[in-house]
Motif scaffolding. Structure first.
Motif, short mmCIF file in Angstrom:
data_model
loop_
_atom_site.label_atom_id
_atom_site.label_comp_id
_atom_site.label_asym_id
_atom_site.label_seq_id
_atom_site.Cartn_x
_atom_site.Cartn_y
_atom_site.Cartn_z
N GLY A 254 -1.57 15.38 4.99
CA GLY A 254 -2.11 14.92 3.72
C GLY A 254 -3.54 15.34 3.47
O GLY A 254 -4.15 16.05 4.28
N GLU A 255 -4.05 14.90 2.34
CA GLU A 255 -5.40 15.27 1.94
C GLU A 255 -6.27 14.04 1.73
O GLU A 255 -5.83 12.93 1.94
CB GLU A 255 -5.32 16.10 0.64
CG GLU A 255 -4.80 17.50 0.90
CD GLU A 255 -4.46 18.24 -0.38
OE1 GLU A 255 -4.90 17.79 -1.45
OE2 GLU A 255 -3.76 19.24 -0.29
N GLY A 256 -7.49 14.31 1.27
CA GLY A 256 -8.39 13.19 0.95
C GLY A 256 -9.33 12.86 2.09
O GLY A 256 -10.10 11.91 2.01
N CYS B 41 -6.06 6.32 1.70
CA CYS B 41 -5.65 6.46 0.29
C CYS B 41 -6.65 5.76 -0.62
O CYS B 41 -7.70 5.32 -0.18
CB CYS B 41 -4.21 6.00 0.08
SG CYS B 41 -3.97 4.25 -0.06
N ASP B 42 -6.32 5.68 -1.93
CA ASP B 42 -7.32 5.21 -2.89
C ASP B 42 -7.24 3.71 -3.19
O ASP B 42 -7.86 3.25 -4.13
CB ASP B 42 -7.22 6.04 -4.18
CG ASP B 42 -5.84 5.93 -4.81
OD1 ASP B 42 -5.00 5.17 -4.28
OD2 ASP B 42 -5.60 6.61 -5.82
N ASP C 261 3.41 11.42 1.04
CA ASP C 261 3.35 12.44 0.01
C ASP C 261 3.48 11.79 -1.37
O ASP C 261 2.73 12.11 -2.30
CB ASP C 261 4.47 13.47 0.24
CG ASP C 261 4.35 14.65 -0.70
OD1 ASP C 261 3.23 15.17 -0.82
OD2 ASP C 261 5.36 15.02 -1.33
N TYR C 262 4.39 10.84 -1.49
CA TYR C 262 4.59 10.16 -2.78
C TYR C 262 3.30 9.47 -3.23
O TYR C 262 2.94 9.49 -4.41
CB TYR C 262 5.73 9.12 -2.64
CG TYR C 262 5.91 8.30 -3.90
CD1 TYR C 262 6.65 8.78 -4.97
CD2 TYR C 262 5.31 7.04 -4.02
CE1 TYR C 262 6.79 8.04 -6.14
CE2 TYR C 262 5.43 6.30 -5.18
CZ TYR C 262 6.18 6.80 -6.23
OH TYR C 262 6.30 6.06 -7.39
N TYR C 263 2.59 8.87 -2.29
CA TYR C 263 1.37 8.14 -2.65
C TYR C 263 0.11 9.01 -2.58
O TYR C 263 -1.00 8.49 -2.71
CB TYR C 263 1.20 6.92 -1.73
CG TYR C 263 2.09 5.76 -2.13
CD1 TYR C 263 1.76 4.94 -3.20
CD2 TYR C 263 3.26 5.48 -1.43
CE1 TYR C 263 2.57 3.87 -3.57
CE2 TYR C 263 4.08 4.41 -1.79
CZ TYR C 263 3.72 3.62 -2.86
OH TYR C 263 4.52 2.57 -3.23
N ASP C 264 0.27 10.31 -2.35
CA ASP C 264 -0.90 11.20 -2.20
C ASP C 264 -1.85 10.70 -1.12
O ASP C 264 -3.08 10.76 -1.28
CB ASP C 264 -1.68 11.33 -3.52
CG ASP C 264 -1.03 12.33 -4.44
OD1 ASP C 264 -0.36 13.25 -3.92
OD2 ASP C 264 -1.18 12.18 -5.67
N ALA C 265 -1.27 10.16 -0.08
CA ALA C 265 -2.10 9.55 0.98
C ALA C 265 -2.16 10.49 2.18
O ALA C 265 -1.28 11.33 2.38
CB ALA C 265 -1.52 8.21 1.38
N GLY C 266 -3.21 10.34 2.98
CA GLY C 266 -3.33 11.09 4.22
C GLY C 266 -2.89 10.24 5.40
O GLY C 266 -2.91 9.00 5.31
N SER D 183 -3.19 1.02 1.37
CA SER D 183 -3.33 1.76 2.63
C SER D 183 -2.90 0.88 3.80
O SER D 183 -2.29 1.38 4.75
CB SER D 183 -4.74 2.33 2.81
OG SER D 183 -5.68 1.31 2.93
#
Lengths: 116, 326
Positions: B318-320, B273-274, B299-304, B279
């Motif tokens: 997830g993505e990223g 994550c960012d 999903d909430y944190y847009d994390a992979g 993370s």
């Protein structure tokens, strides 16, 4: 073709072959780095080592040889560093926490970092 | 004939140029590697500019948030039940509390006393009894930690332990310090937590991060490589730190419900994550939650996430990031 032309062609072929062979035979060096409390105190190029070397850093005796490194002796209580055995691949390390000594092998690796 | 000769010389000249490119073009851009020691781990930072830099930001952070350092803000909080916080400590506590809330308490920074009892019991080669753990659990619970402006308060008997986020948070401060020093790109590791920023001069696609194989004894044995553009990678596993009692290994990630090592069917979780501290927190939360329950959180944190189950199944969500190989 004149003789001069053959010479030019031969020189060009030779130069290309020599350069390509250098590229193929260039070995990826493995370095043994010894850190004391996070500071690198010694670095060895293992492939350039002719004889085994023994170095003592903060009461930790480390054997450095062409095919790897190991801790021979240490005054620490748990001896985890000695029991770690020999390390021989890039990325492996031996850590003696009580003495703050880290022995690690570095070199070219495919990954920029490893998460663990 | 003359044309043939000219063509031959041109071809050979091109071959020579290709050979030169093969020899010199593949060389990596010169990197600067600096090492330090923070959060109980070796810290490494690689960057590519001729600028002086050091890793003191990580040690400064450790002096604020470690419960093992006397007079840190967290030690003061544990001792006096209240403490004034710097902005960075406050931020770390706040996102830790948010992950605790979003994970229904699977991630909890108030388990300090439980960690202590596992450490001391392991030294005596005994497993802490269920009764002891139950009694200690009464004094845990993230809801009992309150933050108002820059003042934190906890309840009597409680102990805050930021060990689960310290390494990732140290990655954050090192990258911030590097940016402030005008460094445009680099990659930091604090123990097994990784952070990368800017353009990798050696690979325009991004940074390659190896994920440790949970079944191997050593860290460089990777399960797979992933590619990230920018961001942080943290891994929680049952191998990283454990207590060996009577020949049985008890890993260090405790279930806040039972006080025993969590048992959600996973060997390892990696989160991308960012934010580094986040993370770290998320990987611990997911390890306790198990794969199914983690999906919503990530999903909430847009994390992979990359999950390795005890039966060696791998789930990637997830993505990223991009998986390069398995």
């Amino acid at each position: 073709m004149k003789r001069k032309d053959f010479v030019i062609i031969a020189v060009l072929i030779l130069a290309a072959l020599v350069l390509l062979s250098i590229n193929k035979t260039r070995k990826e060096a493995v370095f043994c780095e010894i850190l004391e409390y996070g500071e690198i105190v010694r670095t060895y190029d293992l492939s350039a080592l002719s004889d085994d070397e023994i170095i003592v850093v903060n009461d930790v005796e480390i054997l450095i040889s062409r095919n790897g490194c190991q801790v021979n002796q240490s005054d620490c209580p748990d001896k985890i560093c000695i029991n770690s055995g020999k390390i021989s691949r890039v990325g492996e390390f031996i850590y003696c926490a009580p003495n703050g000594v880290l022995v690690r092998l570095s070199g070219e690796s495919e990954a920029d970092a490893v998460a663990y | 004939m003359k044309k043939f000769k000219t063509a031959l010389i041109i071809i050979l000249a091109i071959a020579l140029v290709i050979a030169i490119i093969l020899l010199f073009g593949g060389r990596k851009k010169e990197q600067v590697v600096i090492n330090g020691y923070a959060m109980g781990s070796v810290t490494t930072f690689k960057y590519f500019e001729d600028k002086a830099f050091d890793l003191s930001a990580a040690n400064e952070l450790e002096n604020l948030i470690s419960n093992k350092i006397d007079n840190s803000e967290i030690s003061k909080l544990n001792e006096n039940l209240t403490a004034e916080l710097s902005d960075i400590t406050k931020e770390i506590l706040e996102y830790s509390l948010k992950v605790a809330k979003k994970s229904d308490g699977a991630f909890d920074i108030t388990l300090g006393k439980l960690t202590d009892i596992w450490e001391s019991s392991a030294l005596e080669n005994i497993v802490p009894s269920e009764n002891i753990l139950k009694s200690l659990l009464k004094d845990t619970g993230y809801k009992k930690l309150k933050i108002k402006k820059n003042t934190a308060t906890i309840e009597d008997g409680m102990k805050i332990d930021l060990g689960a986020v310290g390494k990732g948070a140290a990655c954050d401060v090192i990258i911030n310090a590097a940016r402030e020093n005008g460094i445009k790109s680099g990659i930091v590791t604090v123990g097994g937590s990784v952070g990368a920023f800017g353009k990798n001069p050696n690979n325009n696609k991004g940074w390659t991060i190896g994920i440790r194989n949970p079944d191997m004894e050593i860290d460089d044995q990777t399960l797979m490589n992933i590619l990230i553009k920018d961001g942080f990678v943290s891994t929680s596993g049952n191998y990283e730190k454990y207590y060996e009692i009577d020949g049985v290994k008890y890993h260090h990630i405790l279930d806040p419900d039972t006080g025993f090592p969590s048992d959600a069917g996973l060997k390892q979780v990696t989160v991308i994550c960012d934010n580094g501290g986040l993370s770290d927190a998320l990987s611990t939360a997911c390890f306790v939650l198990g794969y199914e329950k983690s999906k919503e959180l990530l999903d909430y944190y847009d994390a992979g996430g990359i999950f390795v189950t005890e039966s060696d199944k791998i789930f990637i969500i997830g993505e990223g990031f991009e998986v390069l190989d398995k």
